[in-house]
Design a protein around this motif. Structure first.
Motif, PDB file in Angstrom:
ATOM      1  N   PRO A   1       6.138  -2.592  12.973  1.00 30.62           N
ATOM      2  CA  PRO A   1       5.102  -1.940  13.774  1.00 30.62           C
ATOM      3  C   PRO A   1       3.917  -2.880  13.969  1.00 30.62           C
ATOM      4  CG  PRO A   1       5.878  -0.475  12.026  1.00 30.62           C
ATOM      5  CD  PRO A   1       6.486  -1.821  11.761  1.00 30.62           C
TER       6      PRO A   1
ATOM      7  N   TRP B   1       0.849  -1.201   0.000  1.00 31.54           N
ATOM      8  CA  TRP B   1       0.000   0.000   0.000  1.00 31.54           C
ATOM      9  C   TRP B   1       0.881   1.247   0.000  1.00 31.54           C
ATOM     10  CZ3 TRP B   1       1.239  -2.861   4.223  1.00 31.54           C
ATOM     11  CH2 TRP B   1       1.677  -2.196   5.362  1.00 31.54           C
TER      12      TRP B   1
ATOM     13  N   GLU C   1       2.436   6.059  11.054  1.00 34.69           N
ATOM     14  CA  GLU C   1       2.956   6.364   9.715  1.00 34.69           C
ATOM     15  C   GLU C   1       2.623   5.244   8.731  1.00 34.69           C
ATOM     16  OE1 GLU C   1       4.287   9.068   8.516  1.00 34.69           O
ATOM     17  OE2 GLU C   1       4.294  10.174  10.410  1.00 34.69           O
ATOM     18  N   PHE C   2       2.585   4.003   9.223  1.00 36.54           N
ATOM     19  CA  PHE C   2       2.264   2.869   8.351  1.00 36.54           C
ATOM     20  C   PHE C   2       0.773   2.819   8.032  1.00 36.54           C
ATOM     21  CE2 PHE C   2       5.650  -0.573   7.898  1.00 36.54           C
ATOM     22  CZ  PHE C   2       6.687   0.312   8.013  1.00 36.54           C
TER      23      PHE C   2
ATOM     24  N   PHE D   1      -1.545   2.081  10.446  1.00 31.73           N
ATOM     25  CA  PHE D   1      -2.221   1.123  11.339  1.00 31.73           C
ATOM     26  C   PHE D   1      -3.052   1.848  12.404  1.00 31.73           C
ATOM     27  CE2 PHE D   1       1.532  -2.027  10.706  1.00 31.73           C
ATOM     28  CZ  PHE D   1       1.145  -2.202   9.397  1.00 31.73           C
TER      29      PHE D   1
ATOM     30  N   ARG E   1      10.616  12.590   7.994  1.00 28.47           N
ATOM     31  CA  ARG E   1       9.469  12.706   8.900  1.00 28.47           C
ATOM     32  C   ARG E   1       9.354  14.133   9.437  1.00 28.47           C
ATOM     33  NH1 ARG E   1       7.607   8.425  13.302  1.00 28.47           N
ATOM     34  NH2 ARG E   1       5.862   9.605  14.158  1.00 28.47           N
TER      35      ARG E   1
ATOM     36  N   ASP F   1       6.690   3.105  12.218  1.00 28.82           N
ATOM     37  CA  ASP F   1       5.767   3.587  13.250  1.00 28.82           C
ATOM     38  C   ASP F   1       4.356   3.206  12.818  1.00 28.82           C
ATOM     39  OD1 ASP F   1       5.374   6.239  15.292  1.00 28.82           O
ATOM     40  OD2 ASP F   1       3.772   5.918  13.838  1.00 28.82           O
TER      41      ASP F   1
ATOM     42  N   THR G   1       1.486   4.978   1.627  1.00 33.28           N
ATOM     43  CA  THR G   1       1.136   5.711   2.846  1.00 33.28           C
ATOM     44  C   THR G   1       0.840   7.172   2.529  1.00 33.28           C
ATOM     45  OG1 THR G   1       3.342   6.500   3.391  1.00 33.28           O
ATOM     46  CG2 THR G   1       2.783   4.261   4.091  1.00 33.28           C
TER      47      THR G   1
ATOM     48  N   ALA H   1      13.202  -5.736  10.047  1.00 34.04           N
ATOM     49  CA  ALA H   1      11.742  -5.632   9.950  1.00 34.04           C
ATOM     50  C   ALA H   1      11.341  -4.669   8.836  1.00 34.04           C
ATOM     51  CB  ALA H   1      11.161  -5.174  11.283  1.00 34.04           C
ATOM     52  N   CYS H   2      12.085  -3.564   8.714  1.00 30.47           N
ATOM     53  CA  CYS H   2      11.746  -2.521   7.742  1.00 30.47           C
ATOM     54  C   CYS H   2      13.005  -2.109   6.999  1.00 30.47           C
ATOM     55  CB  CYS H   2      11.150  -1.307   8.453  1.00 30.47           C
ATOM     56  SG  CYS H   2       9.664  -1.700   9.411  1.00 30.47           S
ATOM     57  N   VAL H   3      12.976  -2.255   5.689  1.00 26.96           N
ATOM     58  CA  VAL H   3      14.127  -1.879   4.867  1.00 26.96           C
ATOM     59  C   VAL H   3      13.667  -0.823   3.869  1.00 26.96           C
ATOM     60  CG1 VAL H   3      16.002  -2.728   3.431  1.00 26.96           C
ATOM     61  CG2 VAL H   3      14.968  -4.237   5.125  1.00 26.96           C
ATOM     62  N   TYR H   4      14.370   0.301   3.847  1.00 21.63           N
ATOM     63  CA  TYR H   4      13.949   1.461   3.065  1.00 21.63           C
ATOM     64  C   TYR H   4      14.908   1.782   1.928  1.00 21.63           C
ATOM     65  CZ  TYR H   4      10.969   2.873   7.066  1.00 21.63           C
ATOM     66  OH  TYR H   4      10.030   2.935   8.065  1.00 21.63           O
TER      67      TYR H   4
ATOM     68  N   TYR I   1       9.030  -5.671   5.794  1.00 22.42           N
ATOM     69  CA  TYR I   1       8.474  -4.520   5.092  1.00 22.42           C
ATOM     70  C   TYR I   1       9.558  -3.921   4.202  1.00 22.42           C
ATOM     71  CZ  TYR I   1       4.386  -4.628   8.187  1.00 22.42           C
ATOM     72  OH  TYR I   1       3.249  -4.990   8.857  1.00 22.42           O
TER      73      TYR I   1
ATOM     74  N   ARG J   1       6.255  -8.757  12.920  1.00 28.23           N
ATOM     75  CA  ARG J   1       7.555  -8.138  12.656  1.00 28.23           C
ATOM     76  C   ARG J   1       7.312  -6.706  12.222  1.00 28.23           C
ATOM     77  NH1 ARG J   1      12.367 -10.137   8.500  1.00 28.23           N
ATOM     78  NH2 ARG J   1      14.057  -9.685   9.942  1.00 28.23           N
TER      79      ARG J   1
ATOM     80  N   GLN K   1      15.694  14.304  14.303  1.00 31.67           N
ATOM     81  CA  GLN K   1      14.310  14.752  14.454  1.00 31.67           C
ATOM     82  C   GLN K   1      13.744  14.306  15.802  1.00 31.67           C
ATOM     83  OE1 GLN K   1      11.137  12.847  13.674  1.00 31.67           O
ATOM     84  NE2 GLN K   1       9.770  14.614  13.503  1.00 31.67           N
TER      85      GLN K   1
ATOM     86  N   ARG L   1      12.804   6.970  10.343  1.00 36.12           N
ATOM     87  CA  ARG L   1      11.817   7.461  11.326  1.00 36.12           C
ATOM     88  C   ARG L   1      10.385   7.084  10.961  1.00 36.12           C
ATOM     89  NH1 ARG L   1      10.557   8.710  14.869  1.00 36.12           N
ATOM     90  NH2 ARG L   1      10.020  10.909  15.020  1.00 36.12           N
ATOM     91  N   PHE L   2      10.166   6.583   9.743  1.00 41.52           N
ATOM     92  CA  PHE L   2       8.794   6.223   9.356  1.00 41.52           C
ATOM     93  C   PHE L   2       8.332   4.882   9.932  1.00 41.52           C
ATOM     94  CE2 PHE L   2       9.667   9.446   6.113  1.00 41.52           C
ATOM     95  CZ  PHE L   2       8.490  10.176   6.158  1.00 41.52           C
TER      96      PHE L   2
ATOM     97  N   ALA M   1      14.337   6.930   2.072  1.00 44.51           N
ATOM     98  CA  ALA M   1      13.418   7.519   3.052  1.00 44.51           C
ATOM     99  C   ALA M   1      14.053   7.393   4.437  1.00 44.51           C
ATOM    100  CB  ALA M   1      12.056   6.828   3.023  1.00 44.51           C
ATOM    101  N   SER M   2      13.594   8.226   5.340  1.00 46.38           N
ATOM    102  CA  SER M   2      14.110   8.237   6.710  1.00 46.38           C
ATOM    103  C   SER M   2      13.638   7.001   7.469  1.00 46.38           C
ATOM    104  CB  SER M   2      13.616   9.505   7.414  1.00 46.38           C
ATOM    105  OG  SER M   2      13.894   9.459   8.797  1.00 46.38           O
TER     106      SER M   2
ATOM    107  N   GLY N   1      12.772  10.208  -1.089  1.00 42.11           N
ATOM    108  CA  GLY N   1      13.363  11.286  -0.305  1.00 42.11           C
ATOM    109  C   GLY N   1      12.549  11.701   0.909  1.00 42.11           C
ATOM    110  N   GLN N   2      11.550  10.887   1.281  1.00 42.88           N
ATOM    111  CA  GLN N   2      10.694  11.276   2.406  1.00 42.88           C
ATOM    112  C   GLN N   2      11.478  11.405   3.730  1.00 42.88           C
ATOM    113  OE1 GLN N   2       9.740   9.198   0.047  1.00 42.88           O
ATOM    114  NE2 GLN N   2       7.600   9.591  -0.448  1.00 42.88           N
TER     115      GLN N   2
ATOM    116  N   ILE O   1      10.241  -0.851   1.773  1.00 43.76           N
ATOM    117  CA  ILE O   1       9.611   0.463   1.666  1.00 43.76           C
ATOM    118  C   ILE O   1      10.374   1.324   0.670  1.00 43.76           C
ATOM    119  CG2 ILE O   1       8.897   2.500   2.977  1.00 43.76           C
ATOM    120  CD1 ILE O   1       9.396   0.214   5.415  1.00 43.76           C
TER     121      ILE O   1
ATOM    122  N   ILE P   1       4.785   0.680   0.604  1.00 44.94           N
ATOM    123  CA  ILE P   1       5.190  -0.385   1.525  1.00 44.94           C
ATOM    124  C   ILE P   1       4.716  -1.727   0.994  1.00 44.94           C
ATOM    125  CG2 ILE P   1       4.985  -1.296   3.878  1.00 44.94           C
ATOM    126  CD1 ILE P   1       4.484   1.455   4.916  1.00 44.94           C
TER     127      ILE P   1
END
Lengths: 413, 413
Positions: free
Chosen positions: B392, A97, B373-374, B376, A412, B370, A99, B358-361, A403, B390, B248, B367-368, B364-365, A409-410, A405, A105
């Motif tokens: 958020p 989806w 932000e996801f 949920f 927070r 969460d 965000t 759990a989260c690979v970007y 996940y 696994r 941040q 910090r997302f 992007a920062s 360049g996002q 993602i 994601i």
């Protein structure tokens, strides 16, 4: 001397490679393994004969499980081919989806990493576990019962050669060859290298692993399964289901161990049901009310209600209501499989909703709790815990998610 | 004296009731709880003032988390209303199918049962956890940090009265009021009554729970997160992402702690990036190559690569390739959140595929990572383990499944 940390490191390195393979590469390796097993049948049977000779003093029930034959080796090979034909769970994403921040994601299925199997003297588990873990992209460390050690060494050797032949790391399948308990205990604490431990075997083995392990465990197998014959049951159907669930294969975890029967039908129906069970050699143990109706039953003790017999024994309790049946089940079951026999719609729905178990049935035998019967094609065990996987575990239970993602360049706010 | 077994029994009984509630009944209770909190603000703040007075010698960072204000109480109430507005995960089935034998199997989402929360002196967790567990149909046993005990007693008391007012069992939310460690230890072994333990807090707390508990644990929170600036990175984007991820909100688990930078861009880019970070008060610790380029960095020690600072500190390593970056991350990360900044398609895909977290970007920062932000809506924590959940964890992570199987007399052949 077995160095478990070295085995763990090798498994972890192999797992990183396996996670990157295509389904075609894994399937090719599974077929190579199957072929290698068949070719090596004489060597495997020789090793197994040595195990059987050393175990000759043990009960037939035990040696039956330990025994390999040419047909059983061919069956194991066929099992590997069947696993090759299954869908690869890691080839799928669960969902994806975008965000609010514009990140895309994807929840991708990925292998768990390194699976540890602790099991009893059943050499077929060595091959089953190797096939299922490989297909799902995991490395496996195997620790089988010491009475099957020669058989397991032979089988694991064949599988590892086949892996090498297929261009995959042999460390994808490793067997602990030291039969000492210290190694098993060390394995249960190898948190840096083993992602999940799956014990397969009797209640004692599973309890020991659950209590000792610091590696996460998936608890499998204990089945104190009940059948509740409601007052609105079709009694012909009830007899067929109770007899099937009790006698068709009494040694397995999805066989029924307890019969609860509504007081409204007990007097009229229990004698015939008892005769049907006794005709199949079932020993019945009843509570006071059941024994008043069928005096040939032995008396059930308090311990009976919590015992998994895995044998032709069934304890019988007369209950005053469905509520009482559900209350008894939730207090004594092992959260495996429970059945109500009823023609009353509301009674069936209440049972499905209120009984706490992995599999809750209306009008069917508990014996259907099985990966094949569910359509999963193969199973690594039947989970009786609530976390991660519950009920028959197919290949997906050997995976987790990641996940992935994608942004542009996002940051927070 | 706190009797944990009694609390466990009460929680289990409450959980059986909660599992049968409609979403509307649970939502009504959540709104009643929210209203009750706001009404009780003066009493809650008085209890909190007593906690703060007793904690006056502790660091501001600590008392900041302990402190409640009228605004914070209103925020907690708003949180409960937001949870009421979320979808009820137990109102859904994951899938359903008919088997070859004609059984209709539905994989229904159901509550876990009883959730145990062990957390530090943050009173908001008391309310958050009560709201999320109630919405998902679970009972909760709370054990918060002893410095927040008066605040927690006040909050739990308000929530329990509101539950009673809404016609639900007060035992749906129970607080352990004995601050002793023995109770926490006993809670970690309450396998007959607690289905899952979720520790929330610092690395020490979580490690203690994971090592001691025999109740299944969902491990949350530790975040040694990396950003890898590839040689093909858009450097303007890289600076924005690295600065955001580091400064941040440096105290949280999804803040970046490590910077890996490709040798091909390090000499030209690292000085500017270091200045941008230092302008935000970040202390940099570099490996030898990084310090050659930016001599103002402190030297990084081996321990730095495995340390989560939760502070304005960042360690910097120059790597020769993406493979080296991925190897370093997989060896040192806590499987939380990792980012690559690159304009190279293949480099991004390789990172997504090979990094174990759990989260690979990409771009992007970190910090997302969460629940909000996801999308949920709320989270009970961020899982860094592989089993069950696994990343958020929204409401679904507080549920399991049950196979409900409808037959018409099927027996197994």
């Amino acid at each position: 001397m077995t160095d478990l940390v070295k085995m763990g490191e090798a498994a972890k390195a192999a797992a990183q490679q396996l996670a990157q393979l295509s389904s075609a590469e894994k399937n090719a390796a599974l077929l190579t393994m199957a072929e290698a097993l068949v070719s090596a049948t004489p060597m495997i049977l020789e090793a197994n004969a040595a195990d059987l000779a050393a175990a000759s003093a043990l009960p037939t029930k035990f040696t039956d499980r330990l025994r390999l034959t040419a047909v059983r080796v061919a069956d194991m090979a066929a099992g590997l081919r069947a696993v090759a034909a299954l869908d690869d769970p890691t080839a799928k994403a669960d969902k994806g989806w975008r965000t609010e921040a514009g990140l895309f994601i994807v929840q991708q299925r990925v292998p768990l990493g390194v699976v540890g199997m602790i099991y009893e003297a059943r050499p077929n588990v060595t091959v089953d576990a190797a096939g299922l873990t490989l297909k799902s992209g995991n490395a496996v460390i195997l620790r089988g019962g010491k009475e099957a050690l020669r058989s397991n060494i032979a089988l694991a050797g064949v599988l590892r050669s086949a892996l090498t032949q297929a261009g995959l790391p042999a460390a994808a399948v490793q067997l602990i060859e030291d039969p000492g308990r210290e190694l098993a205990t060390q394995m249960m604490h190898l948190t840096d290298y083993i992602d999940v431990l799956i014990p397969r075997g009797g209640a004692g083995l599973i309890r020991a692993v659950v209590q000792q392990a610091t590696v996460p465990v998936i608890e499998t197998g204990a089945g104190n399964c009940h059948i509740y014959v409601d007052q609105a049951a079709n009694l012909t159907m009830a007899t067929a289901i109770v007899v099937n669930a009790k006698v068709q294969r009494p040694s397995v975890c999805n066989a029924a161990e307890k019969l609860l029967i509504h007081r409204g039908v007990a007097a009229a129906y229990l004698p015939a049901l008892a005769r049907a069970l006794q005709a199949h050699g079932v020993t019945l143990r009843g509570d006071a009310a059941a024994r008043t109706i069928v005096p040939s039953m032995q008396p059930a003790t308090a311990a009976d209600w919590d015992t998994e017999y895995n044998d032709l024994i069934m304890a019988v309790k007369v209950v005053d209501s469905e509520d009482a049946a559900i209350g008894h089940i939730n207090a004594h079951n092992t959260k495996h499989s429970e059945t109500i026999v009823t023609d009353d719609y509301a009674a069936g729905e209440q049972f499905l909703s209120q009984v706490d178990a992995a599999c809750v049935y209306v009008n069917a035998s508990t014996r259907f709790t099985d990966g094949q019967e569910f359509g999963f094609g193969a199973e690594i065990g039947i989970s009786t815990q609530k976390l991660h996987a519950r009920g028959p575990m197919g290949l997906t239970a050997l995976t987790t998610t990641k996940y992935q993602i994608r942004g542009n360049g996002q940051v927070r706010k």
